[in-house]
Design an enzyme around this catalytic site. Structure first.
Site, PDB file in Angstrom:
ATOM      1  N   ASP A 127      48.342 127.576  13.716  1.00  0.00           N
ATOM      2  CA  ASP A 127      47.867 128.350  12.558  1.00  0.00           C
ATOM      3  C   ASP A 127      48.243 127.702  11.226  1.00  0.00           C
ATOM      4  O   ASP A 127      47.948 128.254  10.168  1.00  0.00           O
ATOM      5  CB  ASP A 127      48.364 129.807  12.614  1.00  0.00           C
ATOM      6  CG  ASP A 127      49.848 129.934  12.920  1.00  0.00           C
ATOM      7  OD1 ASP A 127      50.440 128.957  13.419  1.00  0.00           O
ATOM      8  OD2 ASP A 127      50.426 131.002  12.666  1.00  0.00           O
TER       9      ASP A 127
ATOM     10  N   GLU B 139      66.948 125.400   9.525  1.00  0.00           N
ATOM     11  CA  GLU B 139      65.910 125.146   8.507  1.00  0.00           C
ATOM     12  C   GLU B 139      66.068 126.181   7.390  1.00  0.00           C
ATOM     13  O   GLU B 139      66.445 125.852   6.280  1.00  0.00           O
ATOM     14  CB  GLU B 139      64.517 125.259   9.148  1.00  0.00           C
ATOM     15  CG  GLU B 139      63.367 125.028   8.175  1.00  0.00           C
ATOM     16  CD  GLU B 139      62.022 125.512   8.735  1.00  0.00           C
ATOM     17  OE1 GLU B 139      61.999 126.326   9.667  1.00  0.00           O
ATOM     18  OE2 GLU B 139      60.983 125.089   8.180  1.00  0.00           O
TER      19      GLU B 139
ATOM     20  N   HIS C 156      63.449 126.965  16.503  1.00  0.00           N
ATOM     21  CA  HIS C 156      63.592 126.624  15.087  1.00  0.00           C
ATOM     22  C   HIS C 156      65.018 127.016  14.685  1.00  0.00           C
ATOM     23  O   HIS C 156      65.404 128.181  14.852  1.00  0.00           O
ATOM     24  CB  HIS C 156      62.632 127.443  14.228  1.00  0.00           C
ATOM     25  CG  HIS C 156      61.219 126.954  14.221  1.00  0.00           C
ATOM     26  ND1 HIS C 156      60.365 127.100  15.268  1.00  0.00           N
ATOM     27  CD2 HIS C 156      60.515 126.314  13.245  1.00  0.00           C
ATOM     28  CE1 HIS C 156      59.183 126.582  14.949  1.00  0.00           C
ATOM     29  NE2 HIS C 156      59.244 126.095  13.730  1.00  0.00           N
TER      30      HIS C 156
ATOM     31  N   HIS D 263      55.995 119.188  17.590  1.00  0.00           N
ATOM     32  CA  HIS D 263      56.209 120.359  16.728  1.00  0.00           C
ATOM     33  C   HIS D 263      55.082 120.479  15.708  1.00  0.00           C
ATOM     34  O   HIS D 263      55.171 119.967  14.590  1.00  0.00           O
ATOM     35  CB  HIS D 263      57.574 120.229  16.023  1.00  0.00           C
ATOM     36  CG  HIS D 263      57.992 121.469  15.294  1.00  0.00           C
ATOM     37  ND1 HIS D 263      59.244 122.019  15.434  1.00  0.00           N
ATOM     38  CD2 HIS D 263      57.331 122.272  14.429  1.00  0.00           C
ATOM     39  CE1 HIS D 263      59.336 123.102  14.682  1.00  0.00           C
ATOM     40  NE2 HIS D 263      58.187 123.268  14.057  1.00  0.00           N
TER      41      HIS D 263
ATOM     42  N   HIS E 166      52.201 123.580  14.384  1.00  0.00           N
ATOM     43  CA  HIS E 166      51.738 124.966  14.510  1.00  0.00           C
ATOM     44  C   HIS E 166      50.216 125.027  14.409  1.00  0.00           C
ATOM     45  O   HIS E 166      49.646 124.515  13.441  1.00  0.00           O
ATOM     46  CB  HIS E 166      52.351 125.835  13.407  1.00  0.00           C
ATOM     47  CG  HIS E 166      53.839 125.977  13.523  1.00  0.00           C
ATOM     48  ND1 HIS E 166      54.440 127.074  14.097  1.00  0.00           N
ATOM     49  CD2 HIS E 166      54.849 125.149  13.157  1.00  0.00           C
ATOM     50  CE1 HIS E 166      55.759 126.923  14.068  1.00  0.00           C
ATOM     51  NE2 HIS E 166      56.043 125.761  13.504  1.00  0.00           N
TER      52      HIS E 166
ATOM     53  N   GLY F 248      59.428 131.490  12.558  1.00  0.00           N
ATOM     54  CA  GLY F 248      59.424 132.484  11.478  1.00  0.00           C
ATOM     55  C   GLY F 248      60.737 132.526  10.728  1.00  0.00           C
ATOM     56  O   GLY F 248      61.592 131.658  10.889  1.00  0.00           O
TER      57      GLY F 248
ATOM     58  N   ASP G 266      54.812 119.625  11.574  1.00  0.00           N
ATOM     59  CA  ASP G 266      55.004 121.068  11.394  1.00  0.00           C
ATOM     60  C   ASP G 266      53.658 121.744  11.136  1.00  0.00           C
ATOM     61  O   ASP G 266      53.188 122.525  11.957  1.00  0.00           O
ATOM     62  CB  ASP G 266      56.001 121.356  10.262  1.00  0.00           C
ATOM     63  CG  ASP G 266      56.773 122.666  10.470  1.00  0.00           C
ATOM     64  OD1 ASP G 266      56.650 123.257  11.557  1.00  0.00           O
ATOM     65  OD2 ASP G 266      57.494 123.092   9.548  1.00  0.00           O
TER      66      ASP G 266
HETATM   67 ZN   LIG Z   1      57.851 124.858  12.698  1.00  0.00          ZN
END
Ligand SMILES: [Zn+2]
Length: 350
Positions: free
Chosen positions: A21, A209, A206, A17, A19, A179, A287
């Site tokens: 970006d 969270e 996701h 996991h 990202h 998101g 993350d």
């Molecule tokens: Zn994430």
């Protein structure tokens, strides 16, 4: 036995996991911005690194705001290739042997780059990095999870699912919803999820969270999910927690990120220990390496310090990552075999 830094560094790890970006090197972000004449809010690499790091107990929304900035320099093929290349090299340097990096391709198309070129550029960077690393006697294998954004319309996330399916045998290993979670339920994107799932792509969503256990419930009930991204708030519903345990659905736990988004207020109160005690499969992830200013080795070290974890416990978490990798059985068994050879039977006997 206490795990020292070198044990954690050398431990073969799986990153499930992270990202794309949210994981640029600060220097790279700075250089890309300079080359592309993108104006950043700060003027040095050092100040950019601290600006991009979200203070603890902020909010998920505050956290997500930082991505608007990284995405400014992620709109062309060269930038995407470089960022993907460096991300794989950086993971290999800390003995990550299996890497699943994720992103939402529509966010890289603001200057008209076709979706296929977005994917091809990232894949080119990943493969170049794997070759480079192999030439230095290390080994890492990587794949892509494509993310649909919960806040996008269902037709946009369906496009992402379609793209994911088209690249199934060319480097895409899974589909995700990312998101803002609150107000954007899984049900809004059931067509996209169904498309990916029916084509044979594994799903990780996701959930739990930015919203409560209802979101996790939906991910399991309607989202065909085989893993949960975060799942931090699962403990709020003991019945659901029991279901997750029974179904052996792993949680991709991101400790530092959870602190920064305010899902937990201290690591001591993070429910991961409770989940481990119950026998829920847990893997650790960063993350976002840039926004959280962490490596995967740092996350393992934080877990060791916050929960007094032994070598055996940390190795078990690392192994769980390989067990639930989105890859074929032969490769998973090979990764597990290599892991077991490295760690050795002795560790599991003490
Ligand atoms: Zn994430």
């Amino acid at each position: 036995m206490r795990a020292d830094k070198s044990f954690i560094h050398n431990l073969p790890k799986a990153e499930l996991h992270v990202h794309l970006d949210g994981s640029l090197r600060p220097r790279t972000m700075f250089e890309l911005a300079t080359e592309r004449e993108v104006v950043l809010p700060v003027s040095t690499i050092e100040s950019l690194a601290s600006y991009m790091m979200v203070p603890e107990a902020s909010s998920l929304e505050g956290y997500l705001k930082r991505f608007e900035l990284t995405l400014l320099v992620m709109q062309d093929s060269d930038a995407l290739e470089r960022i993907a290349y460096e991300l794989v090299v950086d993971h290999a340097a800390e003995n990550v042997r299996w890497l699943e990096l994720r992103f939402c391709p529509q966010l890289n198309q603001k200057q008209g780059l076709p979706a296929e070129e977005v994917l091809d550029s990232v894949l080119r960077g990943m493969r170049e990095a794997e070759n480079y690393v192999a030439g230095r006697g290390q080994e890492i294998q990587s794949a892509i999870i494509l993310c649909g954004l919960r806040s996008h319309s269902s037709s946009v996330t369906s496009e992402t699912a379609e793209l994911a399916v088209a690249y199934m045998r060319r480097g895409v290993c899974g589909f995700d919803l990312a998101g803002a979670e609150a107000g954007h339920p899984v049900l809004n994107h059931r067509h996209a999820i169904k498309r990916a799932y029916q084509a044979g792509l594994p799903i990780t969503l996701h959930a739990g969270e930015g919203f409560g256990p209802e979101s996790i419930q939906q991910a399991i009930e309607f989202g065909h999910t085989s893993r949960i991204g975060h799942g931090t708030r699962l403990f709020e519903d003991p019945t659901l927690m029991e279901l997750v345990r029974k179904l052996r659905i792993p949680l991709e736990v991101c400790l530092t990120s959870n602190l920064q988004t305010g899902v937990v207020h201290s690591l001591a109160e993070h429910p991961v220990q409770q989940y481990l005690k119950l026998g829920i499969p847990i893997s650790l992830s960063t993350d976002n390496r840039l926004m959280s200013a962490v490596t995967l080795t740092d996350e393992y070290t934080r877990a060791r310090d916050a929960f007094n974890m032994t070598k055996k416990e940390l190795a078990a978490i690392a192994r769980t990552g390989f067990e639930h990798a989105f890859t074929d059985t032969a490769r998973r068994l090979d990764l597990l075999h290599q892991f077991d050879q490295h760690v050795g039977d002795s560790l599991f006997q003490d």
